[in-house]
Each structure stands twice: as structure tokens, then as C-alpha cells.
Design an enzyme around this catalytic site. Structure first.
Site, mmCIF file in Angstrom:
data_model
loop_
_atom_site.group_PDB
_atom_site.id
_atom_site.type_symbol
_atom_site.label_atom_id
_atom_site.label_comp_id
_atom_site.label_asym_id
_atom_site.label_seq_id
_atom_site.Cartn_x
_atom_site.Cartn_y
_atom_site.Cartn_z
ATOM 1 N N THR A 35 -13.881 3.509 -12.664
ATOM 2 C CA THR A 35 -12.748 3.222 -11.794
ATOM 3 C C THR A 35 -12.876 1.877 -11.079
ATOM 4 O OG1 THR A 35 -11.253 4.294 -10.201
ATOM 5 C CG2 THR A 35 -13.605 4.283 -9.669
ATOM 6 N N GLU A 42 0.823 -1.204 0.000
ATOM 7 C CA GLU A 42 0.000 0.000 0.000
ATOM 8 C C GLU A 42 0.863 1.263 0.000
ATOM 9 O OE1 GLU A 42 -4.225 -0.552 0.583
ATOM 10 O OE2 GLU A 42 -2.819 -0.887 -1.048
ATOM 11 N N GLU A 45 -4.626 -1.901 -10.066
ATOM 12 C CA GLU A 45 -4.212 -0.701 -10.808
ATOM 13 C C GLU A 45 -3.026 -0.926 -11.734
ATOM 14 O OE1 GLU A 45 -7.021 0.623 -7.882
ATOM 15 O OE2 GLU A 45 -5.220 -0.631 -7.662
#
Length: 603
Positions: free
Chosen positions: A513, A386, A407
Site C-alpha cells: 500500500t 481529503e 491513489e
């Protein structure tokens, strides 16, 4: 490698890499952070990048047979997780893969099933798509006493239902006359979005972060919300408005964008959390990662889907400031939004969408170099933590987890489509093997609690099936209909709208998204028909009115079209007042505790 200004490859290594990859890379990583970074801190970054570049020199090419075999592996991943959810967790929102049960997380929507619905069709499973679409219509109820995240409900639930609605024809479902301008899944999406509208009833038009689906916004709700929680609605809300003819949703999204745009700093940056009532920035860290990311994504994708130059101009203005103040040799850091000074020299896994977004704008060289940096972190741990300290070349304390985020895979998909470079396929295979080796359990796939020792957490987020698996599959299927290849499920295009006068599904899908694909052609089709119907109603109404009313001055009878909105850009000569303070979707204290500096009115 320990030079105070750079790390580099030998000339021989550069030539070898150039011959093998067929493209010119930048082989030097210069990290100029003035007093913020010391020379000793740069070494881990240089070492990681060198490892990536040398391995890239030997990147292999994938045959069609190999890509087909990897697609089959990805299908197996999906069904292992999907069946585990159905058998152990439905109707809860998410699967808990370590205890083989379920939990509600974002609102008690059977969220994983909604999120996974369009992935079923991406994989070619029309039968299960039809079954689940019918099941959701019978079981999901949005009129419930639940506090739900406005942001997450929009991107996962509204976006998922909209995408499934637009893919229903390709899935072989029985369609209502006039589809895609009507349909049961569209009505479900509209119902869910209506439950979110009370959050937008603020003095600024910027929404609260949480809303009760039955009672509206709580009187005790915090007015502090993250930047992404304000600026990530234009895709879903504009799609709803243009499919249904109801401008309420698009108007709400545009009003929020207008208000947020006006709060940017004098150097063109926005912070991380904002008070949506006072417009004061509460967290003034500016970057492209957590709390901000999808705001920039929606400016670009909204501009493409809606053919809106104003949204694109806004993004370009932000991008100039981002490149000037936050970019340091293809890494993007966090800086103070008013001063541009570095506050957090870290990379966050949510930033990995950026190379893909840059590729959509044609900035391929920059996108490829940034992707290299992020891929080097992946190879170091088998996933993206993260938070990753760029200065130390290692994870940040208490931010070592990897919840199987999509992502970087998303960026690989876009970059492979743009370049055809098989390096991105190699990354995709690395990702498949990492997830299989590290995260697979007998009951699905578990989030990685700590990438240093691969401890697991008892959670499988719904985006694993909605995004991670979907982008992996699409990466290895360049001829898929979502890429405009026309070789996926059904025909390469289909008819829609009144009397079948619209061509749909011919390519150009925009992913929200949460990786839910939206077809801009459907929006154009429905909005055109709605305009024609409105013109016909106006003509019939004018014929039925007394002539004295029809002869009134135009200034008294004409209202501006409801689709028009206040201009977001500054007018010539208009002076912008400096903004005050900042940012929201998780609990206020938890969000700010990891996002660096917090400013109050007294600082």
C-alpha cells in the site's frame, strides 16, 4: 440535469462519445439515497460528471515519443524533490519544502530515503540505489527510544526495505549466497518488524496502533486502533516469514486478520476504529476510505501474492456488503455498520484506490465508472480534496487539503494496463501538470493546504517519492519490467535461491500500500528451499534418535505445520455473535473527529 431521479446526456452526445472512445459508458447518474439527498443536491454531481464525460470525448492518443517525453518530466520531478531532501533534510524523515529543512514524523528513520529507494531503480538509477542501500545499512538504527506507528512503520520501512532487498540483484549489488533468502536489507527489514511484534501481544492478536521501538507498548497506550491498522500486515509479514523461514511474522498477521474477520456486523460490514482488547467497535462508520482502505486492499493482494483462496473469499464477502449498502451509482458513501443507513455522503481521497483494486478482480466497467466520478473531482480542483461532499459537489470544511496523494494515479495505472484506454494517460498528464503548477517550490513539492486557493503546507510526505512519482512513471511506461515487460533495468528475469535454481523478476509484482513492489516468485523460492532443508533436518534427526522414540504414535509426535493458521471463515452451522463497538493510528480524538458517528457502550 435537475430531474429528481437522473441527469443525462442527449442522444447525440452519447453517440459522439461512443464513436470517439470506442467503449460503452453509463451516461446517467442516478443518486438514490432516499431521504438523505434532495434533488437540488444532485445537480453539482451531475454537472461535474457531465464535464468529465464531454471532455473524455475529445481524449487524444499518446505516441511513444510523447510518453517518453512525459517520463522525462516525471524523472525531473523526482530528482528535484529527491535532491532537495538530500541537500536540506537528510537524515530527518521528511523535507519541509517551504523552509528548506527537515523534520522527523514517523520515527526518525530517514524515512524519505527508505521510501524512495526502490523508486530510484524504477527510474533506472542503479548507481544511486547501490549508494543509498549501503548508506542506510550504516546509518539506520531501529534500537531507539521512539514511539512509532505500527501501521506506518510496516508499510513504509519494512515494505521499503523488503522491496529494495528483492530488487538488489537487478540493481547490480553484490549478493550473498542464497539471495533472495538472505541479505543485509532483508535483515534490516526483519529487525524493524521485530520491533513491531510487541504490539501484537494482545488477548485478541489485533495490534496496538503505536509501539516504542526500545521498550515495547506503553502501559498508557490506547487500545483503540483503526481497521486498516489491524488488517494491513499480511503482505510484508508473510513475505518476511517466507523469505527467512521464520513463521512468527505471518502467524501474527493472520491471527490479527482472523480476529478482525470475526467482528464484522450481521450485514457483513466493519467499522472504522476498534478496541483491540475488547473487540468493541468505537467508530461504527463503514466505508472504503480512511481508516479501512488498505484492509480490503491487502485481502485482495494477499490472496494474489500468496495464492490464498481464503483471503479472496473474505474480500468477496465484504464486497457484496459494500456493493449492497455503500454504493450509490458508482460513488461509495459511509454507512452505519449494523444498519446500513447513510452517515456521511462524502468521497474521501483515500478511496481513490478502489477502481484499481476492482480492476485487479476484473470488474472493469464498475472500476471505470467510479474512476470517472473521481476524475471529475480532480478536474474541479486540480487535485483530490481529503473530503468531498457528494451532495453539495464541493469540499468539506477543514478537509480541503491535498497532500499529493497517489491513489487516483495508482488506479489510472492499473486501468490503463487493463484497458489500454488513453483517457488514463490524459489523467496522468493532468496530474503531472497540476502538481508542477500548484505544488512545486524551490525546495521540492509541498502539500496543498487548501485546493480552493492552492495555499501550500510546509510538508512533503515520503509517499510523494515512494508512490505518487512512481505510479506516474509506471503509468507512462507500459513496457517496464515491473509490468512484466522485461525492458527495464537489467534482464527481464534473474536467477536466485540455492544454486540459482529459481527464476525471479519475470513479472507479477505485487505493490504494497506504499507502492513497494514484492516478487511472489522469491517467496515461493525461499519457502520451498526452507521446506526442503527442514525435511532434510527431520530425516537426519530421526536417524539419530533411539528407535523407541521414533515408534511413538503419530498423535504424540506430529505437530501441525507452523505455517497453518486457524480458519478465518465461519464453519458450517457456526453462528457469529454480533460485535459491539470500534477504531486508531493518529491520536484517538483527532481521528474520530472527522469520521462521523462515534458509539459508546451507552448508545
Amino acid at each position: 440535469m435537475t430531474s429528481a431521479t437522473s441527469c443525462f446526456l442527449t442522444a447525440e452526445s452519447q453517440q459522439q462519445l461512443s464513436r470517439s472512445s470506442g467503449r460503452r459508458w453509463t451516461f446517467c447518474l442516478r443518486v438514490h439515497l432516499s431521504v438523505h439527498l434532495s434533488a437540488s443536491m444532485r445537480a453539482p454531481v451531475c454537472a461535474a460528471l457531465l464535464l468529465w464525460v464531454l471532455s473524455d470525448a475529445a481524449a487524444r492518443r499518446f505516441s511513444e515519443e510523447q510518453m517518453a517525453a512525459i517520463r522525462q518530466r516525471i524523472r525531473s520531478m523526482f530528482y528535484h524533490a529527491y535532491n532537495s531532501y538530500l541537500n536540506n533534510a537528510f537524515p530527518y524523515d521528511e523535507l519541509r519544502p517551504l523552509t528548506c529543512d527537515g523534520q522527523d514524523t514517523w520515527g526518525s528513520f530517514s524515512l524519505t530515503l527508505i521510501d524512495a529507494l526502490d523508486t530510484l531503480l524504477v527510474l533506472g538509477n542503479r548507481t544511486e540505489f547501490q549508494r543509498v542501500a549501503s548508506l542506510l545499512q550504516d546509518t539506520v538504527d531501529f534500537d531507539i527510544d521512539v514511539n512509532a506507528s505500527v501501521f506506518e512503520t510496516n508499510i513504509r520501512v519494512v515494505g521499503g526495505l523488503l522491496s529494495a532487498h528483492l530488487l538488489a540483484g537487478r540493481a547490480g549489488m553484490e549478493l550473498e549466497p542464497g539471495w533472495p533468502c538472505s541479505g543485509p536489507l532483508l535483515r534490516m527489514a526483519q529487525d524493524a518488524a521485530r520491533k513491531l511484534l510487541p504490539a501484537f501481544e494482545t488477548p485478541t492478536g489485533m495490534p496496538y496502533g503505536t509501539v516504542n521501538l526500545m521498550h515495547g507498548v506503553s502501559p498508557t497506550e490506547t487500545p483503540v486502533t483503526c481497521t486498516a491498522g489491524v488488517g494491513t500486515f499480511i503482505l510484508e509479514f508473510a513475505a518476511l516469514s517466507r523469505l527467512t523461514g521464520d513463521p512468527t511474522f505471518e502467524n501474527a498477521a493472520r491471527r490479527a486478520l482472523t480476529a478482525l474477520w470475526k467482528t464484522r456486523s450481521d450485514i457483513g460490514l466493519v467499522g472504522n476504529h476498534i478496541d483491540i482488547v475488547t473487540k468493541k467497535w468505537v467508530a461504527q462508520d463503514a466505508g472504503i476510505g480512511a481508516g479501512v482502505d488498505s484492509y480490503f486492499e491487502y485481502l485482495v493482494k494477499g490472496a494474489i501474492m500468496l495464492e490464498d483462496e481464503e483471503l479472496l473469499d473474505m474480500f468477496h464477502a465484504y464486497d457484496r456488503a459494500i456493493q449492497n449498502y455503500t454504493r450509490f451509482d458508482d460513488w461509495y458513501l459511509w454507512v452505519q455498520m449494523h444498519k446500513g443507513t447513510v452517515t456521511m455522503p462524502v468521497f474521501q481521497s483515500l478511496e481513490a484506490f478502489w477502481p484499481g483494486l476492482q480492476s485487479l478482480l476484473g470488474n472493469l466497467d464498475s472500476a471505470a465508472r467510479t474512476f470517472q466520478n473521481y476524475y471529475s473531482v480532480w478536474r474541479q480542483f486540480g487535485g483530490l480534496p481529503e473530503f468531498y461532499s457528494i451532495t453539495q459537489g464541493y469540499t468539506v470544511d477543514k478537509r480541503e487539503g491535498y497532500p499529493l496523494r497517489p491513489e487516483l494515479i495508482e488506479s489510472a495505472m492499473y486501468l490503463f494496463r487493463a484497458t489500454g484506454d488513453h483517457t488514463y494517460l490524459q489523467f496522468g498528464l493532468d496530474a503531472v501538470e497540476s502538481i508542477e503548477r500548484i505544488a512545486k517550490t524551490p525546495c521540492g513539492y509541498a502539500s496543498v493546504k487548501d485546493l480552493r486557493d492552492h495555499q501550500l503546507d510546509n510538508r512533503m510526505e515520503s509517499f510523494f517519492l515512494a508512490e505518487t512519482v512512481k505510479y506516474l512513471y509506471l503509468l507512462f511506461d507500459p513496457a517496464h519490467f515491473l509490468h512484466g515487460g522485461g525492458t527495464g533495468v537489467g534482464e527481464s528475469w534473474e536467477e536466485g535461491g540455492d544454486s540459482g535454481q529459481c527464476v525471479l523478476g519475470a513479472g507479477g509484482f505485487i505493490f504494497n500500500t506504499e507502492a513497494h513492489p514484492l516478487d511472489p516468485a522469491a517467496l515461493h523460492c525461499c519457502s520451498r528451499h526452507a521446506q526442503e532443508r527442514q525435511e532434510l533436518r527431520d530425516i537426519l534427526l530421526s536417524l539419530s534418535q533411539p528407535s523407541s522414540q521414533s515408534e511413538q504414535p503419530a498423535s504424540q509426535t506430529e505437530d501441525p505445520p507452523s505455517s497453518q493458521s486457524e480458519s478465518i471463515a465461519l464453519k458450517p452451522g457456526e453462528k457469529k455473535t454480533p460485535p459491539p463497538l470500534s477504531c486508531p493510528v493518529e491520536p484517538f480524538s483527532a481521528r474520530l473527529s472527522v469520521l462521523g458517528q462515534v458509539f459508546s457502550e451507552n448508545t
